[in-house]
Design a protein around this motif. Structure first.
Motif, PDB file in Angstrom:
ATOM      1  N   LEU A   1       0.826  -1.207   0.000  1.00 54.31           N
ATOM      2  CA  LEU A   1       0.000   0.000   0.000  1.00 54.31           C
ATOM      3  C   LEU A   1       0.860   1.257   0.000  1.00 54.31           C
ATOM      4  CD1 LEU A   1      -3.067   0.552   0.089  1.00 54.31           C
ATOM      5  CD2 LEU A   1      -2.844   0.845   2.562  1.00 54.31           C
ATOM      6  N   THR A   2       2.049   1.180   0.578  1.00 53.06           N
ATOM      7  CA  THR A   2       2.924   2.350   0.674  1.00 53.06           C
ATOM      8  C   THR A   2       3.300   2.902  -0.706  1.00 53.06           C
ATOM      9  OG1 THR A   2       4.798   0.825   0.875  1.00 53.06           O
ATOM     10  CG2 THR A   2       3.887   1.741   2.911  1.00 53.06           C
ATOM     11  N   THR A   3       3.241   2.074  -1.740  1.00 50.08           N
ATOM     12  CA  THR A   3       3.589   2.565  -3.076  1.00 50.08           C
ATOM     13  C   THR A   3       2.568   3.578  -3.588  1.00 50.08           C
ATOM     14  OG1 THR A   3       2.415   0.746  -4.171  1.00 50.08           O
ATOM     15  CG2 THR A   3       4.739   0.391  -3.638  1.00 50.08           C
ATOM     16  N   LEU A   4       1.398   3.621  -2.956  1.00 49.59           N
ATOM     17  CA  LEU A   4       0.349   4.551  -3.365  1.00 49.59           C
ATOM     18  C   LEU A   4       0.352   5.831  -2.536  1.00 49.59           C
ATOM     19  CD1 LEU A   4      -2.624   2.023  -3.721  1.00 49.59           C
ATOM     20  CD2 LEU A   4      -1.181   2.936  -5.548  1.00 49.59           C
ATOM     21  N   ASP A   5       1.235   5.931  -1.565  1.00 51.43           N
ATOM     22  CA  ASP A   5       1.172   7.058  -0.631  1.00 51.43           C
ATOM     23  C   ASP A   5       1.393   8.399  -1.320  1.00 51.43           C
ATOM     24  OD1 ASP A   5       0.845   8.241   1.890  1.00 51.43           O
ATOM     25  OD2 ASP A   5       3.014   8.280   2.226  1.00 51.43           O
ATOM     26  N   ALA A   6       2.459   8.517  -2.095  1.00 49.75           N
ATOM     27  CA  ALA A   6       2.769   9.800  -2.728  1.00 49.75           C
ATOM     28  C   ALA A   6       1.660  10.259  -3.678  1.00 49.75           C
ATOM     29  CB  ALA A   6       4.119   9.729  -3.451  1.00 49.75           C
ATOM     30  N   PRO A   7       1.188   9.423  -4.614  1.00 49.05           N
ATOM     31  CA  PRO A   7       0.112   9.902  -5.495  1.00 49.05           C
ATOM     32  C   PRO A   7      -1.197  10.176  -4.766  1.00 49.05           C
ATOM     33  CG  PRO A   7       0.585   7.578  -5.916  1.00 49.05           C
ATOM     34  CD  PRO A   7       1.680   8.099  -5.045  1.00 49.05           C
ATOM     35  N   THR A   8      -1.457   9.437  -3.681  1.00 49.42           N
ATOM     36  CA  THR A   8      -2.688   9.680  -2.932  1.00 49.42           C
ATOM     37  C   THR A   8      -2.633  11.025  -2.213  1.00 49.42           C
ATOM     38  OG1 THR A   8      -3.016   7.306  -2.622  1.00 49.42           O
ATOM     39  CG2 THR A   8      -4.206   8.780  -1.123  1.00 49.42           C
ATOM     40  N   ARG A   9      -1.509  11.312  -1.591  1.00 47.93           N
ATOM     41  CA  ARG A   9      -1.361  12.612  -0.918  1.00 47.93           C
ATOM     42  C   ARG A   9      -1.381  13.768  -1.925  1.00 47.93           C
ATOM     43  NH1 ARG A   9       0.083  12.071   4.446  1.00 47.93           N
ATOM     44  NH2 ARG A   9       0.741   9.976   5.070  1.00 47.93           N
ATOM     45  N   ALA A  10      -0.786  13.534  -3.091  1.00 42.61           N
ATOM     46  CA  ALA A  10      -0.809  14.572  -4.124  1.00 42.61           C
ATOM     47  C   ALA A  10      -2.240  14.832  -4.594  1.00 42.61           C
ATOM     48  CB  ALA A  10       0.073  14.161  -5.299  1.00 42.61           C
ATOM     49  N   ALA A  11      -3.031  13.760  -4.723  1.00 49.57           N
ATOM     50  CA  ALA A  11      -4.429  13.914  -5.131  1.00 49.57           C
ATOM     51  C   ALA A  11      -5.221  14.676  -4.073  1.00 49.57           C
ATOM     52  CB  ALA A  11      -5.049  12.549  -5.386  1.00 49.57           C
ATOM     53  N   LEU A  12      -4.959  14.390  -2.798  1.00 51.98           N
ATOM     54  CA  LEU A  12      -5.627  15.131  -1.732  1.00 51.98           C
ATOM     55  C   LEU A  12      -5.289  16.616  -1.809  1.00 51.98           C
ATOM     56  CD1 LEU A  12      -5.252  12.674   1.276  1.00 51.98           C
ATOM     57  CD2 LEU A  12      -7.408  13.687   0.475  1.00 51.98           C
ATOM     58  N   ASP A  13      -4.034  16.925  -2.115  1.00 53.39           N
ATOM     59  CA  ASP A  13      -3.649  18.334  -2.256  1.00 53.39           C
ATOM     60  C   ASP A  13      -4.394  18.984  -3.425  1.00 53.39           C
ATOM     61  OD1 ASP A  13      -1.927  18.161  -0.119  1.00 53.39           O
ATOM     62  OD2 ASP A  13      -0.129  17.820  -1.341  1.00 53.39           O
ATOM     63  N   GLU A  14      -4.555  18.247  -4.523  1.00 58.96           N
ATOM     64  CA  GLU A  14      -5.314  18.775  -5.658  1.00 58.96           C
ATOM     65  C   GLU A  14      -6.758  19.059  -5.269  1.00 58.96           C
ATOM     66  OE1 GLU A  14      -4.790  17.398  -9.817  1.00 58.96           O
ATOM     67  OE2 GLU A  14      -3.635  15.783  -8.898  1.00 58.96           O
ATOM     68  N   LEU A  15      -7.351  18.144  -4.509  1.00 55.32           N
ATOM     69  CA  LEU A  15      -8.748  18.304  -4.123  1.00 55.32           C
ATOM     70  C   LEU A  15      -8.932  19.446  -3.135  1.00 55.32           C
ATOM     71  CD1 LEU A  15      -9.845  14.574  -3.884  1.00 55.32           C
ATOM     72  CD2 LEU A  15     -10.619  16.278  -5.539  1.00 55.32           C
ATOM     73  N   ARG A  16      -7.943  19.701  -2.308  1.00 54.05           N
ATOM     74  CA  ARG A  16      -8.031  20.846  -1.396  1.00 54.05           C
ATOM     75  C   ARG A  16      -8.134  22.154  -2.175  1.00 54.05           C
ATOM     76  NH1 ARG A  16      -6.730  19.221   3.837  1.00 54.05           N
ATOM     77  NH2 ARG A  16      -5.505  17.294   3.972  1.00 54.05           N
ATOM     78  N   ALA A  17      -7.572  22.157  -3.367  1.00 52.87           N
ATOM     79  CA  ALA A  17      -7.605  23.368  -4.198  1.00 52.87           C
ATOM     80  C   ALA A  17      -8.875  23.447  -5.050  1.00 52.87           C
ATOM     81  CB  ALA A  17      -6.374  23.402  -5.103  1.00 52.87           C
ATOM     82  N   LEU A  18      -9.796  22.507  -4.856  1.00 51.51           N
ATOM     83  CA  LEU A  18     -11.052  22.486  -5.608  1.00 51.51           C
ATOM     84  C   LEU A  18     -12.224  22.559  -4.631  1.00 51.51           C
ATOM     85  CD1 LEU A  18     -10.202  19.608  -8.127  1.00 51.51           C
ATOM     86  CD2 LEU A  18     -10.240  22.071  -8.620  1.00 51.51           C
ATOM     87  N   PRO A  19     -12.477  23.711  -4.043  1.00 50.68           N
ATOM     88  CA  PRO A  19     -13.539  23.811  -3.031  1.00 50.68           C
ATOM     89  C   PRO A  19     -14.916  23.458  -3.578  1.00 50.68           C
ATOM     90  CG  PRO A  19     -12.758  25.985  -3.713  1.00 50.68           C
ATOM     91  CD  PRO A  19     -11.799  24.993  -4.273  1.00 50.68           C
ATOM     92  N   GLU A  20     -15.107  23.562  -4.896  1.00 50.54           N
ATOM     93  CA  GLU A  20     -16.405  23.224  -5.481  1.00 50.54           C
ATOM     94  C   GLU A  20     -16.733  21.742  -5.339  1.00 50.54           C
ATOM     95  OE1 GLU A  20     -13.453  23.415  -8.993  1.00 50.54           O
ATOM     96  OE2 GLU A  20     -13.776  24.364  -7.044  1.00 50.54           O
TER      97      GLU A  20
END
Length: 300
Positions: A152-171
């Motif tokens: 599962l750790t191999t998905l950590d970086a892209p998952t956190r990056a996706a969360l950062d993208e979603l934080r920038a999409l308040p809609e």
């Protein structure tokens, strides 16, 4: 499946090309009607050929490897599974400017299930559990590693990056802090240390067919192989309501650590998909939103 999001390296496929490929390589089918089949998928184009067949052509190079995987393994797995799976009827080769192998399959009837609109979710959960259990029970032999079967750790970086993208999409109105907590919990779950088992590894609603509320077929085995059994728990959150979710878990006897990893894997896939597909593929984006609500306990 067909294309929704336009990948930057996508191959152009149109009716004329597919007609030429079929007529040139399979003249016995040259007189049959050929029509593009609409789909929310992103890796393959599909064309209905006559009444009983479908032509499936990769749109990106990564999908070309899936063709070889299905040709090699589906004939061996099919007799061991309780649910119909694709049957390769013709092995197409590159030609007419198209660069990759492609296949003709027998048509499998049914409709894609839709989260929130299942007619018999408990029976569907039982059917899905039976399919997953049958896959796990097959001896791995010389099986390849599943596309999503690693740590599962191999998905950590892209998952956190996706969360950062979603934080920038308040809609999108996503509780990223709560989702980050779910993801951290998945990472803390003990890793899989059991024997390898077969996985479909891509049990999305678009890869399932139902008829009369029951599972009638499972398609698109390009990600299959051996790995963490949590990878085949996707339907618990991307399709099944809460009551049927528990039926699915109980039927498979899923322990707490595997359940937490499965929830994390499903969430990771949804988080990565939502910002990528939100403007180009309504089906993929809609299912990603459903997963997010399900993981947070906001939907059945």
């Amino acid at each position: 499946m067909s294309s929704g999001q336009t990948h930057p390296d996508r191959c152009r496929v149109d009716d004329r090309l597919v007609r030429s490929l079929v007529d040139g390589q399979f003249p016995r089918w040259s007189g049959l009607p050929l029509e593009r089949f609409p789909s929310g998928g992103t890796v393959n184009a599909m064309y209905r050929l006559g009444e009983d067949m479908v032509v499936r052509l990769p749109l990106i190079e990564g999908g070309a490897a899936d063709v070889a995987t299905e040709r090699a393994w589906l004939p061996r797995l099919s007799p061991l599974l309780p649910t119909p799976v694709p049957e390769v009827l013709g092995e197409g080769a590159p030609g007419d400017g198209y660069p990759w192998p492609w296949s003709v399959y027998r048509w499998l009837p049914g409709e894609h299930p839709e989260a929130g609109a299942l007619t018999d979710p408990v029976r569907l959960a039982e059917d899905l559990a039976a399919f997953v259990a049958a896959m796990r029970g097959i001896s791995p032999s010389d099986a390849p590693k599943a596309y999503r079967g690693g740590p599962l750790t191999t998905l950590d970086a892209p998952t956190r990056a996706a969360l950062d993208e979603l934080r920038a999409l308040p809609e999108e109105d996503v509780d990223c802090d709560a989702l980050a907590a779910v993801w951290r919990d998945a990472l803390r779950a003990p890793a899989w240390e059991g024997p390898p088992g077969w996985l479909h590894a891509d049990l999305m609603p678009g890869n399932l067919l139902v008829s009369g509320g029951r599972l009638s077929a499972v398609i698109d085995f390009g990600c299959m192989g051996v790995g963490d059994p949590a990878c085949d728990l996707f339907p618990a959150w991307n399709l099944l309501p809460s009551g049927a979710r528990e039926v699915f878990r109980e039927a498979l006897g899923v322990d707490d650590a595997t359940w937490r990893r499965g929830r994390g894997r499903t969430l990771s896939q949804a988080l990565i998909a939502l910002p990528y597909y939100r403007k180009t593929n309504p089906a993929m984006a809609g299912n990603a939103r459903h997963v997010i609500r399900a993981v947070l306990g906001m939907s059945g």
